[in-house]
Design an enzyme around this catalytic site. Sequence first.
Site, PDB file in Angstrom:
ATOM      1  N   ALA A  53       2.309  21.937 -28.863  1.00 50.53           N
ATOM      2  CA  ALA A  53       3.705  22.061 -28.421  1.00 50.53           C
ATOM      3  C   ALA A  53       4.682  22.090 -29.589  1.00 50.53           C
ATOM      4  O   ALA A  53       5.751  22.696 -29.496  1.00 50.53           O
ATOM      5  CB  ALA A  53       4.060  20.911 -27.483  1.00 50.53           C
ATOM      6  N   GLY A 106       6.497  25.358 -31.281  1.00 51.45           N
ATOM      7  CA  GLY A 106       7.744  25.964 -30.842  1.00 51.45           C
ATOM      8  C   GLY A 106       8.787  24.969 -30.358  1.00 51.45           C
ATOM      9  O   GLY A 106       9.860  25.348 -29.931  1.00 51.45           O
ATOM     10  N   HIS A 107       8.494  23.673 -30.433  1.00 55.54           N
ATOM     11  CA  HIS A 107       9.403  22.657 -29.855  1.00 55.54           C
ATOM     12  C   HIS A 107       9.609  21.516 -30.830  1.00 55.54           C
ATOM     13  O   HIS A 107       9.032  20.443 -30.641  1.00 55.54           O
ATOM     14  CB  HIS A 107       8.807  22.134 -28.555  1.00 55.54           C
ATOM     15  CG  HIS A 107       9.780  21.460 -27.661  1.00 55.54           C
ATOM     16  ND1 HIS A 107      10.086  20.124 -27.741  1.00 55.54           N
ATOM     17  CD2 HIS A 107      10.527  21.938 -26.644  1.00 55.54           C
ATOM     18  CE1 HIS A 107      10.949  19.797 -26.801  1.00 55.54           C
ATOM     19  NE2 HIS A 107      11.226  20.893 -26.117  1.00 55.54           N
ATOM     20  N   PHE A 108      10.284  21.523 -31.770  1.00 59.30           N
ATOM     21  CA  PHE A 108      11.002  22.616 -32.421  1.00 59.30           C
ATOM     22  C   PHE A 108      10.503  22.671 -33.850  1.00 59.30           C
ATOM     23  O   PHE A 108      10.303  21.610 -34.443  1.00 59.30           O
ATOM     24  CB  PHE A 108      12.508  22.352 -32.384  1.00 59.30           C
ATOM     25  CG  PHE A 108      13.041  22.195 -30.977  1.00 59.30           C
ATOM     26  CD1 PHE A 108      13.298  23.320 -30.206  1.00 59.30           C
ATOM     27  CD2 PHE A 108      13.257  20.943 -30.408  1.00 59.30           C
ATOM     28  CE1 PHE A 108      13.800  23.192 -28.911  1.00 59.30           C
ATOM     29  CE2 PHE A 108      13.742  20.811 -29.120  1.00 59.30           C
ATOM     30  CZ  PHE A 108      14.013  21.930 -28.373  1.00 59.30           C
ATOM     31  N   VAL A 156       9.996  17.623 -31.564  1.00 54.09           N
ATOM     32  CA  VAL A 156      10.238  16.651 -30.497  1.00 54.09           C
ATOM     33  C   VAL A 156       9.193  16.913 -29.413  1.00 54.09           C
ATOM     34  O   VAL A 156       9.028  18.047 -28.969  1.00 54.09           O
ATOM     35  CB  VAL A 156      11.664  16.801 -29.912  1.00 54.09           C
ATOM     36  CG1 VAL A 156      11.855  15.870 -28.722  1.00 54.09           C
ATOM     37  CG2 VAL A 156      12.724  16.549 -30.969  1.00 54.09           C
TER      38      VAL A 156
END
Length: 151
Positions: free
Chosen positions: A52, A55-57, A62
């Site tokens: 995750a 792309g987050h972030f 986070v």
Amino acid sequence: MESPIRIETVDINTILKTLPHRYPFLLIDRVVNIRQDYSGIGIKNVSFNEPAFLGHFPERPVFPGVLMIEGMAQTAGVIGIMSVEGTEKPRAVYFLTIDKCKFRKPVLPGDTIEYHMKSIGRRKSMWWFHGDAKVNGVVVAEADVGAMLTD
């Protein structure tokens, strides 16, 4: 007074036999202190290597709140399945509902999330749980989740 403990620890090998989820969507590492009142605590060690975080972030990783809710549901599924008596244990858990969901604080790489789940109702094969996700004793998310245990 807390309810007596039925199962001290459910390790990753038992979780793999209990839930159908696999990498990258198995979001708990173990479950501890499953009690007679159908409560327990799921443990998730958050690593920077989580998919995750791609792309987050990228500049400020986070852990996504929706993945915390899934971790709560997986913890509840393990508690429900491990609490069913007899030889006819359910083989599948289907996530049904999310209610009263709130995200309080960000979860970062290196954090350990504790999913404190407690049953708030049960009817036949359907279970409802309230959950608090905590990091270092601080609530970072909360929700009520519902699931159906089935063959």
